[in-house]
Design an enzyme around this catalytic site. Structure first.
Site, mmCIF file in Angstrom:
data_model
loop_
_atom_site.group_PDB
_atom_site.id
_atom_site.type_symbol
_atom_site.label_atom_id
_atom_site.label_comp_id
_atom_site.label_asym_id
_atom_site.label_seq_id
_atom_site.Cartn_x
_atom_site.Cartn_y
_atom_site.Cartn_z
ATOM 1 N N ASP A 121 0.856 -1.191 0.000
ATOM 2 C CA ASP A 121 0.000 0.000 0.000
ATOM 3 C C ASP A 121 0.891 1.240 0.000
ATOM 4 O O ASP A 121 1.140 1.847 1.048
ATOM 5 C CB ASP A 121 -0.896 -0.024 1.238
ATOM 6 C CG ASP A 121 -2.029 1.004 1.166
ATOM 7 O OD1 ASP A 121 -2.350 1.445 0.044
ATOM 8 O OD2 ASP A 121 -2.592 1.344 2.212
ATOM 9 N N GLU A 157 -6.350 5.214 -8.565
ATOM 10 C CA GLU A 157 -7.605 5.818 -8.119
ATOM 11 C C GLU A 157 -8.007 7.012 -8.975
ATOM 12 O O GLU A 157 -7.171 7.874 -9.307
ATOM 13 C CB GLU A 157 -7.470 6.258 -6.655
ATOM 14 C CG GLU A 157 -8.782 6.620 -6.014
ATOM 15 C CD GLU A 157 -8.781 6.378 -4.512
ATOM 16 O OE1 GLU A 157 -9.725 6.836 -3.849
ATOM 17 O OE2 GLU A 157 -7.856 5.731 -3.999
ATOM 18 N N LYS A 167 -9.629 2.332 -9.033
ATOM 19 C CA LYS A 167 -10.177 2.518 -7.688
ATOM 20 C C LYS A 167 -11.214 3.635 -7.678
ATOM 21 O O LYS A 167 -10.977 4.720 -8.215
ATOM 22 C CB LYS A 167 -9.059 2.879 -6.697
ATOM 23 C CG LYS A 167 -8.272 1.706 -6.189
ATOM 24 C CD LYS A 167 -7.182 2.148 -5.230
ATOM 25 C CE LYS A 167 -7.693 2.361 -3.834
ATOM 26 N NZ LYS A 167 -6.583 2.637 -2.880
ATOM 27 N N THR A 194 -13.100 1.251 -3.057
ATOM 28 C CA THR A 194 -12.402 1.711 -1.856
ATOM 29 C C THR A 194 -13.326 2.559 -0.985
ATOM 30 O O THR A 194 -14.508 2.704 -1.279
ATOM 31 C CB THR A 194 -11.132 2.482 -2.262
ATOM 32 O OG1 THR A 194 -10.349 2.752 -1.099
ATOM 33 C CG2 THR A 194 -11.463 3.768 -2.980
ATOM 34 N N PHE A 233 -11.935 -0.793 4.959
ATOM 35 C CA PHE A 233 -10.917 -0.050 5.705
ATOM 36 C C PHE A 233 -10.950 -0.415 7.191
ATOM 37 O O PHE A 233 -11.799 0.059 7.938
ATOM 38 C CB PHE A 233 -11.155 1.451 5.539
ATOM 39 C CG PHE A 233 -10.575 2.042 4.284
ATOM 40 C CD1 PHE A 233 -10.436 1.292 3.134
ATOM 41 C CD2 PHE A 233 -10.169 3.362 4.262
ATOM 42 C CE1 PHE A 233 -9.904 1.835 1.975
ATOM 43 C CE2 PHE A 233 -9.630 3.931 3.106
ATOM 44 C CZ PHE A 233 -9.503 3.165 1.965
#
Length: 311
Positions: free
Chosen positions: A16, A89, A125, A149, A171
């Site tokens: 990440d 993203e 994303k 996400t 998350f």
């Protein structure tokens, strides 16, 4: 074996970070980025040339288009050091704009393909809003795979799976943050609300046969990671990857394909009204989704300011 090596026996490990130079030593299969990670990376000396090239090569393009080229440049570099996929993203300002999200997803894939990267190695994303999920449904039918996400709740996860999203990123850490602030309790292990949320989603998917991959994200400590050993994927920051690599304590598998068999939850019919009502009833998920979108929009704005200052 150290804990990272043990974890890889049960779960696909994902890095990440936008710091592709830090990725290689941990040999993850995939990598994820977001606007905050890219903003952090371009402020490092070793990555400024990527930013400078994106600006220099696209002087007549809009700032947003320059950012697209920058994201693809990072993605291309990351794909040189991993065997799998990279998540890129779209602008979080499009989180409530289905048509805009679809158009941006197509544009990013076109840029990757122009750079010789096949779409199978890219995950677009998007935020797990109702509009974002509808965009995922459209893109998936075109063979453009999505990573949903800013996901904090079961209704978001169900809607994503029913839309055919390739992957979701619930998350863990941000859920933990909310409950810790709300209750004053420093949750650990299986009692962590973020861990419990991912387990609930994973078991629901297994019980009802959904193919969407579950990738736990946003970890605050290795305890959260180890409680999800066996999840399809876990995306982990370099500092926590290092902590796992530095420890040899045993890792126990917590989730498996059989995990959902004994889940007591019934199937939930998900339409737009149900989605919006269930999300509204969940104060944590409502607040953290909105907060996450605002934060990503703010960091994209900072990146735009940096680019504008270079033109």
């Amino acid at each position: 074996m150290n804990q990272l090596e043990q974890l890889k026996q049960y779960t696909t490990v994902v890095a990440d970070t936008g710091d592709f130079q830090a990725i290689q030593q941990y040999t993850p299969r995939d990598a994820t980025t977001n606007p905050s990670l890219i903003l952090k990376a371009v402020q490092k000396e070793e990555y400024k040339p990527l930013l400078e090239k994106a600006v220099r090569d696209n002087m007549d393009a809009s700032t947003g288009e320059v950012i697209d080229h920058l994201l693809v440049a990072f993605g291309k570099q990351i794909l040189r050091v991993i065997p799998g996929r990279v998540s890129t993203e779209i602008d979080a300002a499009l989180s409530f704009n289905t048509a805009g999200s679809v158009a941006k997803g197509r544009e990013l894939i076109k840029l990757y393909e122009k750079n010789g990267i096949e779409r199978e190695r890219i995950l677009i994303k998007m935020a797990s809003t109702w509009e974002g999920i509808r965009a995922s449904e459209i893109l998936e039918k075109e063979g453009i795979h999505t990573n949903m996400t800013l996901l904090f709740s079961l209704p978001q996860a169900i809607a994503c799976a029913e839309a055919g999203a390739q992957l979701i990123s619930p998350f863990v850490g941000r859920i933990y943050d909310w409950y810790k602030k709300s209750t004053g309790i420093d949750y650990e292990g299986a009692e962590d609300p973020g861990v419990q949320s991912v387990k609930r989603i994973y078991n629901y998917y297994r019980k009802f046969g959904y193919k969407t991959e579950v990738m736990g994200a946003s970890f605050r400590n290795t305890g959260q990671i180890l409680e999800l050993a066996g999840c399809d994927l876990l995306t982990i920051s370099p500092d926590l990857l290092q902590k796992l690599a530095d420890t040899n304590a045993p890792v126990e598998r917590k989730l498996s394909s059989d995990s959902g068999k004994n889940a007591t939850i019934g199937k939930i019919a998900m339409d737009e009204a149900t989605f919006r009502f269930m999300l509204n009833e969940d104060a944590m998920a409502t607040e953290k989704t909105a907060e996450g979108i605002r934060a990503f929009v703010a960091d994209t704005g900072k990146l735009k300011q940096i680019i504008s200052g270079m033109r």
